[in-house]
Design a protein around this motif. Sequence first.
Motif, PDB file in Angstrom:
ATOM      1  N   HIS A 184     -50.492  35.291  74.178  1.00 49.23           N
ATOM      2  CA  HIS A 184     -51.512  34.835  73.234  1.00 49.23           C
ATOM      3  C   HIS A 184     -51.539  33.309  73.181  1.00 49.23           C
ATOM      4  CE1 HIS A 184     -50.577  38.938  71.897  1.00 49.23           C
ATOM      5  NE2 HIS A 184     -51.816  38.975  71.417  1.00 49.23           N
ATOM      6  N   LEU A 185     -52.715  32.731  73.405  1.00 51.19           N
ATOM      7  CA  LEU A 185     -52.902  31.287  73.358  1.00 51.19           C
ATOM      8  C   LEU A 185     -54.236  30.981  72.669  1.00 51.19           C
ATOM      9  CD1 LEU A 185     -51.966  30.341  77.054  1.00 51.19           C
ATOM     10  CD2 LEU A 185     -50.571  29.925  75.025  1.00 51.19           C
ATOM     11  N   PRO A 186     -54.418  29.749  72.192  1.00 52.51           N
ATOM     12  CA  PRO A 186     -55.771  29.366  71.765  1.00 52.51           C
ATOM     13  C   PRO A 186     -56.746  29.642  72.909  1.00 52.51           C
ATOM     14  CG  PRO A 186     -54.182  27.701  71.116  1.00 52.51           C
ATOM     15  CD  PRO A 186     -53.444  28.664  72.000  1.00 52.51           C
ATOM     16  N   TRP A 187     -57.961  30.047  72.577  1.00 58.83           N
ATOM     17  CA  TRP A 187     -58.872  30.590  73.582  1.00 58.83           C
ATOM     18  C   TRP A 187     -59.185  29.614  74.715  1.00 58.83           C
ATOM     19  CZ3 TRP A 187     -59.492  34.738  75.797  1.00 58.83           C
ATOM     20  CH2 TRP A 187     -60.686  35.181  76.368  1.00 58.83           C
ATOM     21  N   ALA A 188     -59.398  28.350  74.400  1.00 51.51           N
ATOM     22  CA  ALA A 188     -59.665  27.374  75.453  1.00 51.51           C
ATOM     23  C   ALA A 188     -58.470  27.258  76.397  1.00 51.51           C
ATOM     24  CB  ALA A 188     -59.998  26.016  74.839  1.00 51.51           C
ATOM     25  N   ARG A 189     -57.272  27.244  75.826  1.00 50.30           N
ATOM     26  CA  ARG A 189     -56.053  27.151  76.625  1.00 50.30           C
ATOM     27  C   ARG A 189     -55.844  28.409  77.469  1.00 50.30           C
ATOM     28  NH1 ARG A 189     -52.876  23.666  79.261  1.00 50.30           N
ATOM     29  NH2 ARG A 189     -50.719  24.377  79.388  1.00 50.30           N
ATOM     30  N   ALA A 190     -56.148  29.574  76.909  1.00 46.89           N
ATOM     31  CA  ALA A 190     -55.996  30.833  77.646  1.00 46.89           C
ATOM     32  C   ALA A 190     -56.870  30.823  78.904  1.00 46.89           C
ATOM     33  CB  ALA A 190     -56.374  32.015  76.751  1.00 46.89           C
ATOM     34  N   GLN A 191     -58.088  30.334  78.786  1.00 48.28           N
ATOM     35  CA  GLN A 191     -58.983  30.274  79.944  1.00 48.28           C
ATOM     36  C   GLN A 191     -58.459  29.284  80.991  1.00 48.28           C
ATOM     37  OE1 GLN A 191     -63.347  30.377  78.826  1.00 48.28           O
ATOM     38  NE2 GLN A 191     -62.432  30.377  76.782  1.00 48.28           N
ATOM     39  N   HIS A 192     -57.968  28.160  80.532  1.00 47.45           N
ATOM     40  CA  HIS A 192     -57.399  27.173  81.462  1.00 47.45           C
ATOM     41  C   HIS A 192     -56.225  27.776  82.238  1.00 47.45           C
ATOM     42  CE1 HIS A 192     -55.918  23.341  83.024  1.00 47.45           C
ATOM     43  NE2 HIS A 192     -54.712  23.692  82.592  1.00 47.45           N
ATOM     44  N   MET A 193     -55.342  28.475  81.534  1.00 47.20           N
ATOM     45  CA  MET A 193     -54.166  29.053  82.178  1.00 47.20           C
ATOM     46  C   MET A 193     -54.547  30.166  83.148  1.00 47.20           C
ATOM     47  SD  MET A 193     -51.651  27.240  81.326  1.00 47.20           S
ATOM     48  CE  MET A 193     -50.408  28.283  82.098  1.00 47.20           C
ATOM     49  N   ALA A 194     -55.557  30.952  82.794  1.00 53.23           N
ATOM     50  CA  ALA A 194     -55.990  32.032  83.685  1.00 53.23           C
ATOM     51  C   ALA A 194     -56.531  31.489  85.001  1.00 53.23           C
ATOM     52  CB  ALA A 194     -57.065  32.877  82.993  1.00 53.23           C
ATOM     53  N   LEU A 195     -57.100  30.303  84.962  1.00 53.05           N
ATOM     54  CA  LEU A 195     -57.614  29.691  86.191  1.00 53.05           C
ATOM     55  C   LEU A 195     -56.529  28.972  86.981  1.00 53.05           C
ATOM     56  CD1 LEU A 195     -61.019  28.258  84.906  1.00 53.05           C
ATOM     57  CD2 LEU A 195     -60.650  30.280  86.331  1.00 53.05           C
ATOM     58  N   GLN A 196     -55.394  28.702  86.345  1.00 51.17           N
ATOM     59  CA  GLN A 196     -54.302  27.988  87.000  1.00 51.17           C
ATOM     60  C   GLN A 196     -53.183  28.912  87.480  1.00 51.17           C
ATOM     61  OE1 GLN A 196     -54.565  24.663  87.588  1.00 51.17           O
ATOM     62  NE2 GLN A 196     -56.577  24.852  86.633  1.00 51.17           N
ATOM     63  N   THR A 197     -53.160  30.149  86.990  1.00 53.90           N
ATOM     64  CA  THR A 197     -52.049  31.067  87.283  1.00 53.90           C
ATOM     65  C   THR A 197     -52.477  32.118  88.301  1.00 53.90           C
ATOM     66  OG1 THR A 197     -51.314  30.784  84.980  1.00 53.90           O
ATOM     67  CG2 THR A 197     -50.320  32.581  86.268  1.00 53.90           C
ATOM     68  N   PRO A 198     -51.984  32.057  89.525  1.00 54.20           N
ATOM     69  CA  PRO A 198     -52.365  33.049  90.545  1.00 54.20           C
ATOM     70  C   PRO A 198     -52.043  34.472  90.106  1.00 54.20           C
ATOM     71  CG  PRO A 198     -51.230  31.192  91.552  1.00 54.20           C
ATOM     72  CD  PRO A 198     -51.071  31.033  90.062  1.00 54.20           C
ATOM     73  N   GLY A 199     -52.979  35.383  90.348  1.00 56.37           N
ATOM     74  CA  GLY A 199     -52.756  36.794  90.066  1.00 56.37           C
ATOM     75  C   GLY A 199     -52.819  37.182  88.609  1.00 56.37           C
ATOM     76  N   SER A 200     -53.178  36.261  87.734  1.00 56.25           N
ATOM     77  CA  SER A 200     -53.234  36.572  86.301  1.00 56.25           C
ATOM     78  C   SER A 200     -54.586  37.173  85.922  1.00 56.25           C
ATOM     79  CB  SER A 200     -52.987  35.307  85.477  1.00 56.25           C
ATOM     80  OG  SER A 200     -54.027  34.365  85.670  1.00 56.25           O
ATOM     81  N   LEU A 201     -54.653  37.668  84.694  1.00 63.42           N
ATOM     82  CA  LEU A 201     -55.899  38.204  84.140  1.00 63.42           C
ATOM     83  C   LEU A 201     -56.121  37.615  82.755  1.00 63.42           C
ATOM     84  CD1 LEU A 201     -54.468  41.257  85.456  1.00 63.42           C
ATOM     85  CD2 LEU A 201     -56.942  41.367  85.649  1.00 63.42           C
ATOM     86  N   ILE A 202     -57.344  37.803  82.240  1.00 65.59           N
ATOM     87  CA  ILE A 202     -57.677  37.311  80.907  1.00 65.59           C
ATOM     88  C   ILE A 202     -58.675  38.259  80.249  1.00 65.59           C
ATOM     89  CG2 ILE A 202     -59.467  35.802  81.886  1.00 65.59           C
ATOM     90  CD1 ILE A 202     -58.903  33.876  79.516  1.00 65.59           C
ATOM     91  N   PHE A 203     -58.543  38.428  78.946  1.00 66.09           N
ATOM     92  CA  PHE A 203     -59.486  39.234  78.170  1.00 66.09           C
ATOM     93  C   PHE A 203     -59.491  38.731  76.732  1.00 66.09           C
ATOM     94  CE2 PHE A 203     -55.520  41.139  76.907  1.00 66.09           C
ATOM     95  CZ  PHE A 203     -55.745  41.677  75.639  1.00 66.09           C
ATOM     96  N   PRO A 204     -60.488  38.997  75.936  1.00 64.01           N
ATOM     97  CA  PRO A 204     -61.773  39.624  76.239  1.00 64.01           C
ATOM     98  C   PRO A 204     -62.765  38.542  76.672  1.00 64.01           C
ATOM     99  CG  PRO A 204     -61.579  39.292  73.871  1.00 64.01           C
ATOM    100  CD  PRO A 204     -60.345  38.699  74.480  1.00 64.01           C
ATOM    101  N   LEU A 205     -63.060  38.450  77.944  1.00 66.56           N
ATOM    102  CA  LEU A 205     -63.876  37.370  78.495  1.00 66.56           C
ATOM    103  C   LEU A 205     -65.281  37.881  78.790  1.00 66.56           C
ATOM    104  CD1 LEU A 205     -63.279  34.351  79.342  1.00 66.56           C
ATOM    105  CD2 LEU A 205     -63.351  35.215  81.696  1.00 66.56           C
ATOM    106  N   SER A 206     -66.268  37.345  78.090  1.00 67.18           N
ATOM    107  CA  SER A 206     -67.653  37.739  78.335  1.00 67.18           C
ATOM    108  C   SER A 206     -68.225  36.940  79.495  1.00 67.18           C
ATOM    109  CB  SER A 206     -68.504  37.520  77.080  1.00 67.18           C
ATOM    110  OG  SER A 206     -68.083  38.384  76.043  1.00 67.18           O
TER     111      SER A 206
END
Length: 242
Positions: free
Chosen positions: A67-89
């Motif tokens: 769990h991260l602040p939403w902006a940070r979660a999106q940044h990490m999902a783009l920087q972390t190979p093989g990761s996923l993110i939700f709930p992303l519209s």
Amino acid sequence: MVRIASFICAIAIAFNISNAATASDSTTIYTSYFPSVVIDDPDKPGIAYEIVTELFKLAKEEYTIVHLPWARAQHMALQTPGSLIFPLSRTPTRDDKYVWDLNIFNNNSYFITFNNVKLTAETARDKHIGVQLKSSWDNWLTEQGYKNVYRVPGDGSELIKLLRNKRIDAWYTDQIIGSTALRGLEDPGITFSEPIKFFRTYLATNRKNPYPHMEKLRAALKVLQESGRIDEIFKKYGLIPN
């Protein structure tokens, strides 16, 4: 002695590699808190949270939800190979950054006011609109050229206070989050616009370095949908899926 030391060193390196491989078997999934969607409650952790965890159980894959602040979660999902993110519209702003294979639910967005004013997409243009930072609704307002936008991090609950204090004219969010956050508030001035935009929401993965077992999750999602389990999860939270 040199040979013994080299042998011990080789064992240590092999052990570290083995541990790293084991740790990497657990997929990192990024998320943030949204009322009724992802909640800090082990008994009712949220609609999207329950759907995602059931997908991984069906797929028999290991995972770790962060769990991260939403902006940070999106940044990490783009920087972390093989990761996923939700709930992303899915929005034009995000479209080419992610793989959009796992549509876990859909929802409409609305302008919410506290003064009995029912806004439209056009009449809202000259209003001061509050929105959650880097959310799909934030993307949409930017894409549509709205100028008077006040962005807040966190789950958006601060925007209710800003509405009450007339610091903003409206809150732009989706039906699940808005209706959940406002549930129990006795204020006759609360007014929802007609649906503004229909959003499809996903468990997504970075397009450049995607999660390697998407086919397992697609099969698991099909099982959840056909079994009616997703409808049951929504019902648990007093909601009906779109």
